[in-house]
Design a protein around this motif. Structure first.
Motif, PDB file in Angstrom:
ATOM      1  N   TYR A 150       0.852  -1.192   0.000  1.00 54.52           N
ATOM      2  CA  TYR A 150       0.000   0.000   0.000  1.00 54.52           C
ATOM      3  C   TYR A 150       0.887   1.242   0.000  1.00 54.52           C
ATOM      4  N   SER A 151       0.618   2.157  -0.923  1.00 57.34           N
ATOM      5  CA  SER A 151       1.341   3.413  -0.983  1.00 57.34           C
ATOM      6  C   SER A 151       0.589   4.498  -0.232  1.00 57.34           C
ATOM      7  N   PHE A 152       1.262   5.130   0.737  1.00 51.24           N
ATOM      8  CA  PHE A 152       0.689   6.217   1.509  1.00 51.24           C
ATOM      9  C   PHE A 152       0.982   7.572   0.873  1.00 51.24           C
ATOM     10  N   ASP A 153       1.679   7.560  -0.263  1.00 49.55           N
ATOM     11  CA  ASP A 153       1.891   8.793  -1.020  1.00 49.55           C
ATOM     12  C   ASP A 153       0.706   9.092  -1.918  1.00 49.55           C
ATOM     13  N   ALA A 154      -0.154   8.101  -2.118  1.00 50.25           N
ATOM     14  CA  ALA A 154      -1.372   8.277  -2.918  1.00 50.25           C
ATOM     15  C   ALA A 154      -2.527   8.632  -1.986  1.00 50.25           C
ATOM     16  N   ASN A 155      -3.420   9.451  -2.462  1.00 51.69           N
ATOM     17  CA  ASN A 155      -4.595   9.836  -1.676  1.00 51.69           C
ATOM     18  C   ASN A 155      -5.861   9.609  -2.513  1.00 51.69           C
ATOM     19  N   PRO A 156      -6.646   8.591  -2.154  1.00 51.58           N
ATOM     20  CA  PRO A 156      -6.499   7.732  -0.972  1.00 51.58           C
ATOM     21  C   PRO A 156      -5.361   6.719  -1.122  1.00 51.58           C
ATOM     22  N   ILE A 157      -5.065   6.051  -0.023  1.00 53.23           N
ATOM     23  CA  ILE A 157      -4.043   5.006  -0.024  1.00 53.23           C
ATOM     24  C   ILE A 157      -4.385   3.976  -1.088  1.00 53.23           C
ATOM     25  N   GLN A 158      -3.390   3.564  -1.870  1.00 53.09           N
ATOM     26  CA  GLN A 158      -3.645   2.670  -3.000  1.00 53.09           C
ATOM     27  C   GLN A 158      -2.650   1.521  -3.036  1.00 53.09           C
ATOM     28  N   HIS A 159      -3.094   0.415  -3.666  1.00 56.33           N
ATOM     29  CA  HIS A 159      -2.162  -0.660  -3.973  1.00 56.33           C
ATOM     30  C   HIS A 159      -1.123  -0.155  -4.970  1.00 56.33           C
TER      31      HIS A 159
END
Length: 239
Positions: free
Chosen positions: A202-211
């Protein structure tokens, strides 16, 4: 696999503009599903991955300074501010496991030393001797080798912090054995650990969190580009 889903309890949040609720990844967080035995949280510093992992540890009943449900000691900056605002969905519910918080590992090791003053058997799960009597990397590895291994859920915040690249590769083997009877959620910056096959990332740099795929993580791409073009990178950075 035990933990199936995490949900944020929006209706309980009364200060949405304050930390940690104003972290972009947390603002847009609704729920997160766990579909594999090994899950990685990745993202830049301050992206919220450790904040969420600590909240999950809180809901598991683990000491948020590091340890299990049986480790009771205090640490000022381990309050798990998000902990009361999430709910975990289990199948089945499990209480065994461990929360590794790399930044407060020294305090955890000191806590074990205090227990050992009363009963030397406190060292049994940590290689038979004080974690503080070993190098930083050796103490981490002793914890992984001797404390981990039983059925449970293991929450690891930057376990690579004290490990050399060779030890990180050895830790991959441990992950592989452990995931056969346990679930692991790992916040990491290590492209070596992220390379574990078939893990959920999971990437927390994406909003929302994404695979995200391993090959699409900044950790992989930046490391690869640097190794392939070291002189060019250094020239651009240092000239």
């Amino acid at each position: 696999m035990f933990l199936r889903e995490m949900m944020k309890l929006h209706d309980r949040i009364t200060t949405p503009n304050q930390y940690p609720f104003n972290i972009p990844s947390i603002v847009h967080l609704d729920r997160l599903a766990f579909t594999r035995n090994v899950t990685f949280f990745v993202g830049e510093n301050g992206s919220g991955k450790s904040t969420l992992l600590e909240a999950i540890a809180y809901q598991c009943g683990f000491n948020t300074a590091g340890g299990s449900q049986n480790n009771t000691y205090e640490l000022a900056d381990s309050g798990a501010l998000l902990g009361d605002y999430i709910r975990l969905s289990w199948m089945p519910k499990i209480r065994q496991g461990f929360f590794l918080r790399a930044e407060s590992f020294y305090q955890f090791a000191a806590h074990i030393d205090e227990l050992a003053k009363e009963d030397r058997r406190a060292y049994a799960s940590y290689g038979g001797k004080s974690l503080l009597a070993q190098s930083h990397g050796e103490s981490f590895f002793s914890l992984f080798q001797h404390r981990f291994g039983q059925r449970g859920i293991y929450l690891l915040d930057e376990p690579e912090a004290a490990l050399s690249p060779a030890k990180q590769l050895a830790f991959l083997s441990m992950i592989h054995e452990l995931q056969k009877s346990a679930q692991l959620i790992i916040a990491t910056h290590s492209p070596i650990l992220l390379g574990y096959p078939n893990a959920e990332i999971y990437s927390f740099d994406a909003n929302p969190i994404q695979h995200i795929r391993f090959e699409d993580t900044d950790h992989y791409q930046v490391t690869r580009r640097f190794l392939e073009n070291r002189k060019q990178y250094l020239r651009e950075l240092l000239d």
